[in-house]
Design an enzyme around this catalytic site. Sequence first.
Site, PDB file in Angstrom:
ATOM      1  N   ASP A  38       0.852  -1.190   0.000  1.00 53.65           N
ATOM      2  CA  ASP A  38       0.000   0.000   0.000  1.00 53.65           C
ATOM      3  C   ASP A  38       0.889   1.241   0.000  1.00 53.65           C
ATOM      4  OD1 ASP A  38      -3.206   0.547   0.905  1.00 53.65           O
ATOM      5  OD2 ASP A  38      -1.807   2.220   1.103  1.00 53.65           O
ATOM      6  N   ILE A  39       0.469   2.249  -0.774  1.00 49.40           N
ATOM      7  CA  ILE A  39       1.272   3.467  -0.913  1.00 49.40           C
ATOM      8  C   ILE A  39       1.238   4.312   0.369  1.00 49.40           C
ATOM      9  CG2 ILE A  39      -0.491   5.063  -1.819  1.00 49.40           C
ATOM     10  CD1 ILE A  39       1.573   5.800  -4.017  1.00 49.40           C
ATOM     11  N   ASN A  59     -13.031  -3.158   1.968  1.00 49.93           N
ATOM     12  CA  ASN A  59     -14.008  -2.092   2.157  1.00 49.93           C
ATOM     13  C   ASN A  59     -14.905  -2.041   0.934  1.00 49.93           C
ATOM     14  OD1 ASN A  59     -12.928  -1.155   4.651  1.00 49.93           O
ATOM     15  ND2 ASN A  59     -11.280  -0.128   3.535  1.00 49.93           N
ATOM     16  N   VAL A  89     -10.858   3.189  -3.751  1.00 48.54           N
ATOM     17  CA  VAL A  89     -10.434   2.666  -5.058  1.00 48.54           C
ATOM     18  C   VAL A  89     -11.443   1.595  -5.460  1.00 48.54           C
ATOM     19  CG1 VAL A  89      -8.639   1.471  -6.364  1.00 48.54           C
ATOM     20  CG2 VAL A  89      -7.990   3.158  -4.621  1.00 48.54           C
ATOM     21  N   HIS A 134     -10.439  -5.047  -3.776  1.00 49.71           N
ATOM     22  CA  HIS A 134      -9.132  -5.293  -3.166  1.00 49.71           C
ATOM     23  C   HIS A 134      -9.305  -5.672  -1.705  1.00 49.71           C
ATOM     24  CE1 HIS A 134     -10.027  -0.998  -2.696  1.00 49.71           C
ATOM     25  NE2 HIS A 134      -9.368  -1.058  -1.544  1.00 49.71           N
ATOM     26  N   HIS A 165      -7.173  -5.639   2.002  1.00 47.12           N
ATOM     27  CA  HIS A 165      -6.040  -5.122   2.772  1.00 47.12           C
ATOM     28  C   HIS A 165      -5.523  -6.252   3.671  1.00 47.12           C
ATOM     29  CE1 HIS A 165      -7.048  -0.736   2.096  1.00 47.12           C
ATOM     30  NE2 HIS A 165      -8.225  -1.280   1.853  1.00 47.12           N
TER      31      HIS A 165
END
Length: 116
Positions: free
Chosen positions: A30-31, A87, A96, A100, A102
């Site tokens: 993750d950025i 999420n 986003v 995805h 996490h």
Amino acid sequence: MSECLFCKIVRKEIPASVVYEDDELLAFKDIAPQAPVHLILIPKAHCEGLNDLTPEVEKAVARLPSVAAKLAKEFAIATSGYRLISNCGADAGQTVFHLHFHLLGGKALGGKLCQL
Ligand code: 5GP
Ligand code: ZN
């Protein structure tokens, strides 16, 4: 979905720190990490989120927990513990809109995912 950020990462059009890749799944750092280990795991095929699963995405995502467990071992959080979450939509704070998950760990994450 050519404008989708994570599709661009899949196509290597924007850089990411990739930690796992196979035909169907991709994982990268993750950025803006919210824990010492914060990885993003995605199906390569686009869908917006859990409300929009397609048979292709469902097939890929069926394998995602085992990839998460393998990565947890690699990142040395398998024993200490970790969280795997997705999420979906506004109330969950999804930002986003490419499905995805996490993978978070490396510190005590707290017992609550939400507050009343
Ligand atoms: P969401 O809020 O939708 O559940 O999670 C989106 C996640 O994607 C956030 O944790 C955010 O930091 C991460 N993210 C957003 N843009 C980028 C990017 O360009 N590269 C990477 N590696 N992660 C990103
Ligand atoms: Zn996408």
